[in-house]
Design an enzyme around this catalytic site. Sequence first.
Site, PDB file in Angstrom:
ATOM      1  N   SER A  39       0.758  -1.148  -0.066  1.00  0.00           N
ATOM      2  CA  SER A  39       0.010  -0.185  -0.023  1.00  0.00           C
ATOM      3  C   SER A  39       0.619   1.122   0.060  1.00  0.00           C
ATOM      4  CB  SER A  39      -1.091   0.255   1.380  1.00  0.00           C
ATOM      5  OG  SER A  39      -0.174   0.221   2.439  1.00  0.00           O
ATOM      6  N   LYS A  93       0.881   4.943   6.827  1.00  0.00           N
ATOM      7  CA  LYS A  93       0.494   5.711   5.885  1.00  0.00           C
ATOM      8  C   LYS A  93       1.076   7.120   5.686  1.00  0.00           C
ATOM      9  CE  LYS A  93      -2.710   2.687   4.855  1.00  0.00           C
ATOM     10  NZ  LYS A  93      -2.351   1.576   3.780  1.00  0.00           N
TER      11      LYS A  93
END
Length: 216
Positions: A39, A93
């Site tokens: 991701s 993230k």
Amino acid sequence: MQIKLKTLYTENKSFILFIFLMCVFRSAVADWNEVPTGSMQPTIVEGDRILVNKLAYDVQTPFSNHSLYKLADPLRGDIIIFDSEASDKRLVKRVVGVPGDTISLIDNTLYINDQRLDYVDDINSGRFTEKTEDLLGVQHRIRIANGGSALSSFSAVSIPDGYYLAMGDNRDNSADSRVIGLVPRHEIIGRAKQVVVSLNYDNYYLPRSERFLHTL
């Protein structure tokens, strides 16, 4: 039994103390975190072990995420590690929006406070394109799927105090704030700026020497 335990402790107390202090260090100062998914590609790849600076934002109680003293707040562009209650996972993230920002995404182009970000195309593989994104002063690479996805756009979101909008650099393959919502400040446990070691899952877990101590 008590005598045996006491003897065992006496003979190994230096080692036991070392293990305890190491656990405290990893809990409250610095740790490493395995990244099992893509991701955050191309910045972070599967098999990277990233160094987590747990003193980047807070002094925390050992063995918990409770903040004793706030040192700083996350900045736009920071790679954060947080324990997400919404996904019941520890996630990695990038901070895209901070409190007070208004963020929107149109066809994988970000707008921050009505300002369109600048992009430079780097690689087009046919299936995806890698670009350099200028996150209002923080340049980093992202990956987007050619043809887009359901994650390629979202309407303007205003970020309240105590929350952050975080996204994966692999924009069309990341369960981030577009899926789990804004990230509460209290869930953030640290910041990552470096890879410690990296193992290649597709090649018998052999180490990737070129990624040792790689700067993110």
